[in-house]
Scaffold this motif. Structure first.
Motif, PDB file in Angstrom:
ATOM      1  N   VAL A  84      -3.368   5.675  -9.860  1.00  0.00           N
ATOM      2  CA  VAL A  84      -3.232   5.862  -8.416  1.00  0.00           C
ATOM      3  C   VAL A  84      -3.722   7.248  -8.005  1.00  0.00           C
ATOM      4  O   VAL A  84      -4.397   7.402  -6.982  1.00  0.00           O
ATOM      5  CB  VAL A  84      -1.760   5.647  -7.989  1.00  0.00           C
ATOM      6  N   THR A  85      -3.406   8.270  -8.790  1.00  0.00           N
ATOM      7  CA  THR A  85      -3.872   9.617  -8.436  1.00  0.00           C
ATOM      8  C   THR A  85      -5.391   9.707  -8.493  1.00  0.00           C
ATOM      9  O   THR A  85      -6.018  10.377  -7.657  1.00  0.00           O
ATOM     10  CB  THR A  85      -3.260  10.647  -9.387  1.00  0.00           C
TER      11      THR A  85
ATOM     12  N   THR B 208      -3.035  13.787  -0.622  1.00  0.00           N
ATOM     13  CA  THR B 208      -2.950  13.307   0.762  1.00  0.00           C
ATOM     14  C   THR B 208      -2.912  14.464   1.744  1.00  0.00           C
ATOM     15  O   THR B 208      -3.553  14.421   2.813  1.00  0.00           O
ATOM     16  CB  THR B 208      -1.696  12.437   0.928  1.00  0.00           C
TER      17      THR B 208
ATOM     18  N   ILE C   3     -10.422   8.566  -2.870  1.00  0.00           N
ATOM     19  CA  ILE C   3     -10.247   8.169  -1.462  1.00  0.00           C
ATOM     20  C   ILE C   3     -10.264   9.385  -0.550  1.00  0.00           C
ATOM     21  O   ILE C   3     -10.775   9.332   0.574  1.00  0.00           O
ATOM     22  CB  ILE C   3      -8.926   7.386  -1.309  1.00  0.00           C
ATOM     23  N   ALA C   4      -9.699  10.507  -1.008  1.00  0.00           N
ATOM     24  CA  ALA C   4      -9.690  11.725  -0.191  1.00  0.00           C
ATOM     25  C   ALA C   4     -11.065  12.391  -0.183  1.00  0.00           C
ATOM     26  O   ALA C   4     -11.509  12.930   0.848  1.00  0.00           O
ATOM     27  CB  ALA C   4      -8.632  12.690  -0.720  1.00  0.00           C
TER      28      ALA C   4
ATOM     29  N   GLY D 221       1.816   7.571  -6.761  1.00  0.00           N
ATOM     30  CA  GLY D 221       1.067   8.777  -7.120  1.00  0.00           C
ATOM     31  C   GLY D 221       1.943  10.007  -7.258  1.00  0.00           C
ATOM     32  O   GLY D 221       1.485  11.043  -7.771  1.00  0.00           O
TER      33      GLY D 221
ATOM     34  N   TRP E  48       1.041   4.124  -2.845  1.00  0.00           N
ATOM     35  CA  TRP E  48       0.838   5.540  -2.518  1.00  0.00           C
ATOM     36  C   TRP E  48       1.966   6.383  -3.111  1.00  0.00           C
ATOM     37  O   TRP E  48       1.721   7.454  -3.695  1.00  0.00           O
ATOM     38  CB  TRP E  48       0.779   5.709  -1.001  1.00  0.00           C
TER      39      TRP E  48
ATOM     40  N   LEU F 202      -6.537   8.015  -5.365  1.00  0.00           N
ATOM     41  CA  LEU F 202      -6.277   8.856  -4.201  1.00  0.00           C
ATOM     42  C   LEU F 202      -7.270  10.021  -4.128  1.00  0.00           C
ATOM     43  O   LEU F 202      -7.716  10.403  -3.039  1.00  0.00           O
ATOM     44  CB  LEU F 202      -4.836   9.397  -4.255  1.00  0.00           C
TER      45      LEU F 202
ATOM     46  N   THR G 293       0.832  -1.212   0.000  1.00  0.00           N
ATOM     47  CA  THR G 293       0.000   0.000   0.000  1.00  0.00           C
ATOM     48  C   THR G 293       0.861   1.254   0.000  1.00  0.00           C
ATOM     49  O   THR G 293       0.552   2.225  -0.709  1.00  0.00           O
ATOM     50  CB  THR G 293      -0.914  -0.012   1.248  1.00  0.00           C
TER      51      THR G 293
ATOM     52  N   GLY H  90      -0.116  12.819  -5.894  1.00  0.00           N
ATOM     53  CA  GLY H  90      -0.623  11.995  -4.800  1.00  0.00           C
ATOM     54  C   GLY H  90      -0.314  12.585  -3.439  1.00  0.00           C
ATOM     55  O   GLY H  90      -1.156  12.544  -2.527  1.00  0.00           O
ATOM     56  N   TYR H  91       0.898  13.145  -3.303  1.00  0.00           N
ATOM     57  CA  TYR H  91       1.248  13.759  -2.023  1.00  0.00           C
ATOM     58  C   TYR H  91       0.345  14.972  -1.739  1.00  0.00           C
ATOM     59  O   TYR H  91      -0.071  15.197  -0.592  1.00  0.00           O
ATOM     60  CB  TYR H  91       2.709  14.203  -2.037  1.00  0.00           C
TER      61      TYR H  91
ATOM     62  N   GLY I 229      -6.991  14.378  -8.658  1.00  0.00           N
ATOM     63  CA  GLY I 229      -6.824  13.010  -9.157  1.00  0.00           C
ATOM     64  C   GLY I 229      -6.945  12.956 -10.669  1.00  0.00           C
ATOM     65  O   GLY I 229      -6.177  12.261 -11.346  1.00  0.00           O
TER      66      GLY I 229
END
Length: 454
Positions: A407-408, A281, A414-415, A273, A270, A411, A266, A277-278, A372
């Protein structure tokens, strides 16, 4: 040539003698002496020439004898060669007859020989790759010699083939323990106790290991499976003989476990991304913190309001309702319209404090999926750039950029999902506080109107 020189010498001697005779004018004694010497020399040369002639004739006879002997030897060798040719031809015929007789004598043994060789050849690969070979090495050598044999196998060799197959079948149904060297990932070789589960898996107290047929060595996995899987390994090692215990078995002899080591964790996903991605997050963390702070603050305000509702006549300015009640107490002498305006103004003054930060959570929830989508677009652009530079021959070159794109997107979603949920919770809490203020304000105004009419 010697005779020629000697002739010249005699002529010169005669010339000298003649000259001396002429110069001596009739010295006859000297002339007779010279003549006698010439005669003696002629006699000596004749004897020498005759001896040489005899010597030559003797050598000629020897050479002729050798020549005759060589001719006889040559004739004998020719005769021997002819005899050997005839013998060779006869041997070829005999050999062909013997081979035919051998093939006839083999009969079904020849077919059996072919079956043995084919079976041995087919079994070499499976025996060498078998996990049983980690405990019982060297079984493939007998099969390899049978596969390469040019002669009929012996009874002992046939028994060895049978024993090899029987051992493989018998050991495949056993769980056994043995000591063996394990080549650690650090390069160090340690002797460990290995537990073999049939022909499927090898385990130690440190987890799963696998047998490499190429290097004929036992090696640990680069990454062990999850903890609940390793718990079954520990239970299997510690289980007494005869006890049945659950165990996660890899039926592919460790191939699936080795593939599992290549799966991204995982955290690795992460990191795929990258920068986008950071950022997503960070938005999630900031939004969650704001929601947490606002939720706790609203809960505290609600508790204070409820406490204030129990004591209406003594307003406390540490809560919105208390401040509104204070406005009421400060303007009790005002008519209903003015009092209503004063209370509305007080509620409007409290509203920004109560709604503080809620819109930020909503904005962050909206921005996260858009970021994303931005990461998806960037990843696809980089993917097409890779295709332009390196073509489509190696999918691994494009995999990193496709991972970035997907992944982005994940993410972002997910956010956004928890932020929307947190926004709904905090917003509902805020509306509940405002509803209490509106309700209390309406009650105050109604009570004040009734007092005016009375």
């Amino acid at each position: 040539m010697k005779k020629l020189f000697k002739g010249f010498a005699v002529a010169a001697a005669l010339s000298v003698s003649a000259g001396a005779a002429l110069n001596a004018h009739a010295n006859t004694q000297e002339l007779d002496k010279i003549l006698e010497q010439v005669k003696q020399q002629r006699i000596s040369e004749g004897k020498l020439n005759k001896a040489r002639e005899q010597e030559f004739l003797s050598a000629k006879a020897d050479k002729q004898a050798l020549y005759n002997k060589a001719k006889r030897d040559f004739a004998a060798e020719q005769a021997r060669g002819e005899a050997l040719k005839k013998q060779f031809a006869q041997n070829e015929i005999t050999l062909a007859e013997k081979e035919t007789a051998l093939e006839n004598a083999k009969g079904t043994l020849g077919e059996m020989f072919g079956v043995v060789r084919r079976s041995a050849s087919e079994a070499i690969g499976s025996i060498e790759a078998s996990i049983v070979s980690a405990e019982k090495p060297g079984r493939a050598e007998v099969l390899r010699s049978l596969a390469a044999a040019k002669e009929l196998p012996t009874v002992r060799e046939l028994e060895e083939l049978w024993i090899a197959f029987q051992t493989e079948m018998t050991e495949s149904a056993k769980v056994s323990k043995f000591q063996a060297e394990v080549a650690e990932l650090s390069g160090e070789v340690k002797t460990k106790e290995i537990t073999r589960v049939g022909n499927f898996n090898l385990v130690t107290k440190d987890g799963y290991v696998y047998y490499s047929a190429e290097t004929k060595s036992i090696q640990p996995l680069g990454k062990q499976p999850d903890g609940y899987v390793l718990d079954t390994v520990t239970a299997l090692i510690n289980a007494p003989a005869g006890q049945v215990t659950p165990f996660y078995l890899d039926p592919t002899r460790g191939a699936i476990l080795r593939l599992n080591t290549q799966r991204a964790t995982t955290e690795e996903r992460w990191h795929q991304g990258d920068t986008v991605g950071y950022i997503i997050t960070a938005l999630l963390v900031v939004g969650a913190l704001i929601a947490l702070v606002r939720f706790l603050d609203l809960m505290l305000v609600t508790a204070k309001i409820r406490s204030q509702m129990k004591n209406i006549n003594t307003p406390n300015t540490n809560n919105p309702l208390g401040r509104i009640l204070k406005v009421y107490h400060d303007n009790k002498n005002q008519d209903v319209e003015n009092l209503e305006l004063k209370l509305d103004e007080a509620i409007l003054r409290e509203t920004p404090r109560i709604d503080a930060g809620i819109n930020i959570i909503k904005i962050l929830a909206a921005i996260a999926p858009l970021l994303g989508l931005l990461g998806t677009v960037v990843g696809m652009i980089m993917t097409f750039e890779s295709i332009t530079l390196f073509g489509t021959g190696d999918p691994k070159i494009m995999a990193g950029n496709i991972s970035l794109a997907l992944v982005t997107t994940a993410l972002g979603l997910i956010a956004a999902l928890p932020l929307i949920l947190l926004h709904a919770i905090v917003s509902g809490r805020s509306k509940a506080v405002l509803h209490i203020l509106d309700e209390q304000s309406a009650g105050i105004i109604a009570s004040h109107a009734e007092k005016e009419r009375a």
